[in-house]
Every structure is written in C-alpha cells, then in structure tokens.
Design a protein around this motif. Sequence first.
Motif, PDB file in Angstrom:
ATOM      1  N   ARG A  17      46.371  23.771  37.055  1.00  0.00           N
ATOM      2  CA  ARG A  17      46.133  23.218  35.716  1.00  0.00           C
ATOM      3  C   ARG A  17      46.034  21.705  35.817  1.00  0.00           C
ATOM      4  NH1 ARG A  17      50.007  27.562  34.236  1.00  0.00           N
ATOM      5  NH2 ARG A  17      48.821  29.075  33.032  1.00  0.00           N
ATOM      6  N   LYS A  18      45.651  21.048  34.746  1.00  0.00           N
ATOM      7  CA  LYS A  18      45.539  19.589  34.732  1.00  0.00           C
ATOM      8  C   LYS A  18      46.347  18.997  33.591  1.00  0.00           C
ATOM      9  CE  LYS A  18      42.469  18.662  38.016  1.00  0.00           C
ATOM     10  NZ  LYS A  18      42.985  18.017  39.239  1.00  0.00           N
ATOM     11  N   VAL A  19      46.979  17.869  33.883  1.00  0.00           N
ATOM     12  CA  VAL A  19      47.643  17.106  32.837  1.00  0.00           C
ATOM     13  C   VAL A  19      46.563  16.631  31.860  1.00  0.00           C
ATOM     14  CG1 VAL A  19      48.918  14.965  32.395  1.00  0.00           C
ATOM     15  CG2 VAL A  19      49.506  16.387  34.365  1.00  0.00           C
ATOM     16  N   ALA A  20      46.843  16.695  30.559  1.00  0.00           N
ATOM     17  CA  ALA A  20      45.855  16.326  29.525  1.00  0.00           C
ATOM     18  C   ALA A  20      45.414  14.876  29.716  1.00  0.00           C
ATOM     19  CB  ALA A  20      46.465  16.511  28.136  1.00  0.00           C
ATOM     20  N   PRO A  21      44.165  14.566  29.415  1.00  0.00           N
ATOM     21  CA  PRO A  21      43.682  13.194  29.563  1.00  0.00           C
ATOM     22  C   PRO A  21      44.551  12.219  28.768  1.00  0.00           C
ATOM     23  CG  PRO A  21      41.876  14.688  29.040  1.00  0.00           C
ATOM     24  CD  PRO A  21      43.134  15.483  28.902  1.00  0.00           C
ATOM     25  N   GLY A  22      44.875  11.086  29.383  1.00  0.00           N
ATOM     26  CA  GLY A  22      45.672  10.072  28.688  1.00  0.00           C
ATOM     27  C   GLY A  22      47.166  10.314  28.708  1.00  0.00           C
ATOM     28  N   VAL A  23      47.603  11.429  29.289  1.00  0.00           N
ATOM     29  CA  VAL A  23      49.051  11.699  29.366  1.00  0.00           C
ATOM     30  C   VAL A  23      49.549  11.365  30.770  1.00  0.00           C
ATOM     31  CG1 VAL A  23      50.838  13.484  29.277  1.00  0.00           C
ATOM     32  CG2 VAL A  23      48.984  13.486  27.595  1.00  0.00           C
ATOM     33  N   MET A  24      50.677  10.608  30.829  1.00  0.00           N
ATOM     34  CA  MET A  24      51.313  10.315  32.116  1.00  0.00           C
ATOM     35  C   MET A  24      52.347  11.398  32.408  1.00  0.00           C
ATOM     36  SD  MET A  24      52.528   6.385  31.861  1.00  0.00           S
ATOM     37  CE  MET A  24      52.807   6.496  30.104  1.00  0.00           C
TER      38      MET A  24
ATOM     39  N   VAL B  32      50.362  19.394  29.869  1.00  0.00           N
ATOM     40  CA  VAL B  32      49.033  20.007  29.982  1.00  0.00           C
ATOM     41  C   VAL B  32      48.307  20.003  28.635  1.00  0.00           C
ATOM     42  CG1 VAL B  32      47.838  22.196  30.419  1.00  0.00           C
ATOM     43  CG2 VAL B  32      49.638  21.406  31.984  1.00  0.00           C
ATOM     44  N   LEU B  33      49.027  20.261  27.574  1.00  0.00           N
ATOM     45  CA  LEU B  33      48.393  20.384  26.261  1.00  0.00           C
ATOM     46  C   LEU B  33      48.308  19.054  25.507  1.00  0.00           C
ATOM     47  CD1 LEU B  33      49.939  23.818  25.457  1.00  0.00           C
ATOM     48  CD2 LEU B  33      47.488  23.357  25.537  1.00  0.00           C
ATOM     49  N   GLY B  34      49.037  18.036  25.988  1.00  0.00           N
ATOM     50  CA  GLY B  34      48.951  16.725  25.346  1.00  0.00           C
ATOM     51  C   GLY B  34      49.684  16.646  24.020  1.00  0.00           C
ATOM     52  N   ARG B  35      50.441  17.657  23.722  1.00  0.00           N
ATOM     53  CA  ARG B  35      51.285  17.676  22.509  1.00  0.00           C
ATOM     54  C   ARG B  35      52.496  18.521  22.842  1.00  0.00           C
ATOM     55  NH1 ARG B  35      51.070  22.817  20.827  1.00  0.00           N
ATOM     56  NH2 ARG B  35      49.166  23.971  21.234  1.00  0.00           N
ATOM     57  N   ILE B  36      53.524  18.451  21.995  1.00  0.00           N
ATOM     58  CA  ILE B  36      54.689  19.278  22.260  1.00  0.00           C
ATOM     59  C   ILE B  36      54.273  20.746  22.225  1.00  0.00           C
ATOM     60  CG2 ILE B  36      56.933  20.035  21.365  1.00  0.00           C
ATOM     61  CD1 ILE B  36      57.453  17.128  20.542  1.00  0.00           C
TER      62      ILE B  36
ATOM     63  N   LEU C  47      51.407  27.770  27.320  1.00  0.00           N
ATOM     64  CA  LEU C  47      50.769  27.391  28.584  1.00  0.00           C
ATOM     65  C   LEU C  47      50.083  28.578  29.232  1.00  0.00           C
ATOM     66  CD1 LEU C  47      50.425  24.958  30.435  1.00  0.00           C
ATOM     67  CD2 LEU C  47      52.535  25.611  31.592  1.00  0.00           C
ATOM     68  N   LYS C  48      50.639  29.738  29.020  1.00  0.00           N
ATOM     69  CA  LYS C  48      50.095  30.929  29.675  1.00  0.00           C
ATOM     70  C   LYS C  48      48.657  31.214  29.244  1.00  0.00           C
ATOM     71  CE  LYS C  48      54.590  32.680  30.765  1.00  0.00           C
ATOM     72  NZ  LYS C  48      55.823  32.987  30.070  1.00  0.00           N
ATOM     73  N   GLU C  49      48.280  30.662  28.081  1.00  0.00           N
ATOM     74  CA  GLU C  49      46.912  30.891  27.599  1.00  0.00           C
ATOM     75  C   GLU C  49      45.937  29.827  28.097  1.00  0.00           C
ATOM     76  OE1 GLU C  49      47.827  30.901  23.443  1.00  0.00           O
ATOM     77  OE2 GLU C  49      49.319  32.456  23.834  1.00  0.00           O
ATOM     78  N   VAL C  50      46.472  28.805  28.815  1.00  0.00           N
ATOM     79  CA  VAL C  50      45.616  27.703  29.279  1.00  0.00           C
ATOM     80  C   VAL C  50      45.328  27.853  30.760  1.00  0.00           C
ATOM     81  CG1 VAL C  50      45.384  25.208  29.443  1.00  0.00           C
ATOM     82  CG2 VAL C  50      46.818  26.213  27.662  1.00  0.00           C
ATOM     83  N   ARG C  51      44.099  27.629  31.121  1.00  0.00           N
ATOM     84  CA  ARG C  51      43.790  27.660  32.554  1.00  0.00           C
ATOM     85  C   ARG C  51      43.263  26.317  32.962  1.00  0.00           C
ATOM     86  NH1 ARG C  51      46.554  30.335  35.959  1.00  0.00           N
ATOM     87  NH2 ARG C  51      46.306  28.499  37.193  1.00  0.00           N
TER      88      ARG C  51
END
Lengths: 172, 416
Positions: B313-320, B402-406, B412-416
């Motif tokens: 997976r990838k960390v959301a853009p703009g999130v450290m 990953v989602l860039g929000r709480i 997460l299981k629905e995100v690839r």
Amino acid sequence: MSVEMILKGRLWVLTENGQLFSDIDTDMIYHNAHLAVTDIDKMGQYAFGNLEGYKDFADKAQPGDLVLAGDNFGSGSSRQHAVDCFKALGVQAVIARSFGAIYKRNAINSGFPIIELPGLPDDLFSQFEIAELNLEGGNLNAGDNRYQGNPMSEVARDIYLAGGLFQYAERM
Amino acid sequence: MGRTLIEKIMSSHGGGDCRPGDVVWIDIDNRTARDFAGASVVGNLEKYGGDSPIADRSKTFFTFDCNVPANTIPYANNQQRIRIFARKNDLKVYDVDAGIGSHVVIEEKFARPGTTTVGTDSHLNIMGSVGAFGQGMGDVDIAYAFKTGKVWFEIPESVRVTLNGIPANGTEAKDIALAMLRRFSSHELLGKSVEIYGPWVESASLEECVTLSSLATEMGAIIAFIPPNNDVLHFFGITRDEAVYADSDAEYLEEYSLDIEGLEPLIAAPPSPTNVFNVSEKTDVKVDGVFIGSCTNGTYQDLKYAAELLKGRKVAPGVMLKVVPATRATWARLLEEGHLKDMFDAGAIVSNAGCGGCASGQIGMTGEGEVQISTSNRNFKGKQGKGNTYLAGIGTAAASAVLGRIASVHELKEVR
C-alpha cells in the motif's frame, strides 16, 4: 529558603473557566523545550511558560508567593525542573487538591513543601489574598476561611527540615 | 491477611511487613538514568556523592534514548558529561544507538518478574508488564539510588481491575488501554498500584502487556501490574513458582470490572489521553502526519504488524509517516525480515531506534494546526509540537496514514 513550618505569603489561585485549574502537567509547568537547563537559577523564567492564562507568571511572581491549584498537579514526566523552577523564583509552596505521584516525590526530595487539600471548593480562596499555610497541621488559612487538608507526612517533614534528601541522608 | 503484588515485591526488597501508607526504604535491583535528567544525576553525585558515588556498578547504568543522536548542543553536552562520568566510574552506557531504556532493561532481562527498577523516565512503570516494579523518578531520587542502592517509597493502596470479555477483531492492547483511560480518567487510579486480571491479559503477548502497562502513568497510577502470564514466563525462561503473584486473600481498596467484550478501536483526541472516542466517530478528521513507535507501541510485534498493514500500500499523498523502532534489536529483526523495506516502500521515514516523536526533535515536531496520529502515550498541548496529536493503536495509525484521514484498520482492508 528558611525552614519554617508555617508559611505566609501571597496566594496565586490558578483557575480555568472559573474552576481551580486541574491536570496541570509538567509540560505546562516547565516545557520540555528547556529541559537541557541544569542550573536551577535559570529555571525560574520558564515556570508556567506553557500554562494558558499564566504564561507571564515568572515575571509577576514574587519571593514568598504560594501557589494553589486543583487535582493532579504535576502529572506527566519525571522532570525535577518542574519543582526547581518554583524554588528559583522563591515560591514557598505549592498547594493542590492532589498531586501527580512523581511530582510529589520530587518536591519532597528537594525539600520543597507541598500540601494536599482534598475536596477543596473552587472559590474558597481568592487571587492574591495573603494566606497562611500550616505544614504540620496541613491547613490553609486566609481571612475568615480555613481549609483542613493532609498534614505533611513524616518523611516529607524530615527531608524538608534537613533541606533535601542528601542532607537528610547525612543525618541518618 | 494476604498481600498484594506491590506489597510482596516491596517486602522482598527490604520493606519488611509493609502495608499501604507505610514509608519504607527499598532495595533497587536496576538503577538507571537516561540522557534526559542524567546530567543532573551526575551533577548531584558530583556534589553529594563523595568518594564512592556508586553503590554497585553491576546494577547501575545509563540509557540514552531522548535525543539520539543529540540534535541540540545542550543535549550533546549533557550526553558527553554523562559518558565522561560513566568512564570515570566504570559504568555501562547504552548509548545513542541502543534505543528506549525501559525496553532495553526488559530485553536484557534485567527487569525480571518481582524485581525493582528506577530511572529518570516517567514510563519506567512499564515494568508492570512483566510483574516487576518500576518507577520514574527525578534526578535527586535517582542520584540517591546510584549512591546507596535504595529509595524511600510510600506503599500505595492497591486496586484490582478485571477486564471481562474479549475485544473485537482488529482491536489492540492500545485500545484496551484507551478504554481504561476512558473509564478511569486520570484521577480515579491516582497514586494507586493497579493489578489487571481477566482472560485478555492471561493470553496477551509480552509486547501487548508492555503497551497496556505503559499507559499507567497517564491513568495517574503508580504502576499497572499484569501478573506474569505464559508468554512473559516463557520470555524469561522461568516457571510460575519463580515469579511473584498477589496472594489469593490479598486486600484491595477497590475491585473494578471493565467490560471489553467486542470493544472496537479507540482514539484519544487532543488535549489529553483521557479524551477518548471510537475511531468511527472521528473519520472526518484529515491527517497530516503519523508517528508509529514509542515505549507504548514500538516493539517488534507492533512494527511487524504495521509493516504487514502497509505492505503493497502507499501512504496518502502529503502525509508524513514516521516510524521509530524501540530498540536496536527490534530494528535488526525488522531489517532482517524485510519489514523495514515494506514500510519504506509504502512511503515511511524510518528513523534509528529511540523515543522518537515523544522527545522534542528526534523525528521532527508538529506545526500549528498540524494533525498527527501517534501511537505514543501523551497528547497534551505542546508535547509533540504545536499541532494536534491523536493517540491510537498501530492499526488505526497505519490505516490513517494510507487513507489520509482518521480511519480504522477495518477500512484499510478495502484499500489496495
């Protein structure tokens, strides 16, 4: 600081939204940005430097002042600075409904008096009135008002009278 | 009348027939100081220590974990002052490469069940996780312990907390700790020795016990003991007979029970660890940064779990995403098993071992208005910078990165 069992001074009543200020943690008392300071005399300027409404405390405090707060004063980290900053300013004692456990130890070990007044009402004492704190009796008096709290424990008294933990140990 | 766990440990360390309220001098098995306040310990010993400032070299050591390597000159000076004192007195220093002192003490098996440890870290009561006593103290206390091997201690009242039930899938030790903070706030257990029982703690891993016990400080408790369970006994290679447990007829000031059956992931919003919500109530909060690590959630097991969630997976853009393993040994194992690469590939910044986001500066601070999800234990105003810090477990932290929000781990299981 002379070793007295009755301390008389001007009372800082710390409040938040009209109630005695509770949960004042060690970062509010002495912020972690200044932890590398090891000289006690330089710590006074940072006292309450991160406490909303009291950031100018260090400028306004006078030697002999007493500080009064709500529950759980000094929760958080183990920093001795949060006690020493008051000693540096000449504050005589901190009084609170209750204290964080580590803060309590740190104060006792450096011979700095603290007194617990469990259940103290928010409005019994007023800002800047002259008050008298009886360490042996564990009570605070100002004008016609008197509140009975917990007397200083025997260990705390012995270490306080000796001037600190190491000085106490020398007498053992 | 039987004894509680703390009374038994204190009795066996010079406390005699001690009961709550008694002030006793106790023998300390492990006497430690870290880079924070360690220099003041040295200062006290130089002033009051005389010709023999150290009672027992084999039981006394320094652990550097706050600013590692030092990122300010005052910290660098303090660390160097400690090193010179340690060399002169032949004391071991777990230097800036070692990681969090409280974890090193367990990893090295110094803090065995029933032992006593003190140091200048307010989370040293983490030793409660292995049924040992630990306590953070100020520099005067610790200098005294270095010199004499003893500290004074007022025996606290003990309370018993039984956790009933088993939490929902995806709920972690951190969520259970937050459930306790929600229930007890920072006042109800103030100054108490807490013993935690129930089916969850009986089957918990050592790492899960560490997470739960590490929040005792935020609950205001002296310590939160978890009676050594099978995983802890196995780690130390001992039997139940060699560990210390409360007597069955011990007396407690209070006996609480807390229902954790089906518990869902929780999150503590600023400004305090007791300001607890269900993660599902906060999913509209946008996130700028995530910190995974600390003495609360920085173990091998924690970071392996984070890596598994982040893999592919990838960390959301703009999130450290900042990751800080607790110890060098943790780091090594994560490295060898490829977990660090999985986190790196997902976009994480991986730092050397240490206290990370809790100490000002090791892996950056938050700016005004910045929202950070942290797996650590404190979110007081100003603690981790000017921003707003939320406290959560590994699953929530990884999902939020990953989602860039709480977000909860279930999303997460629905995100690839």
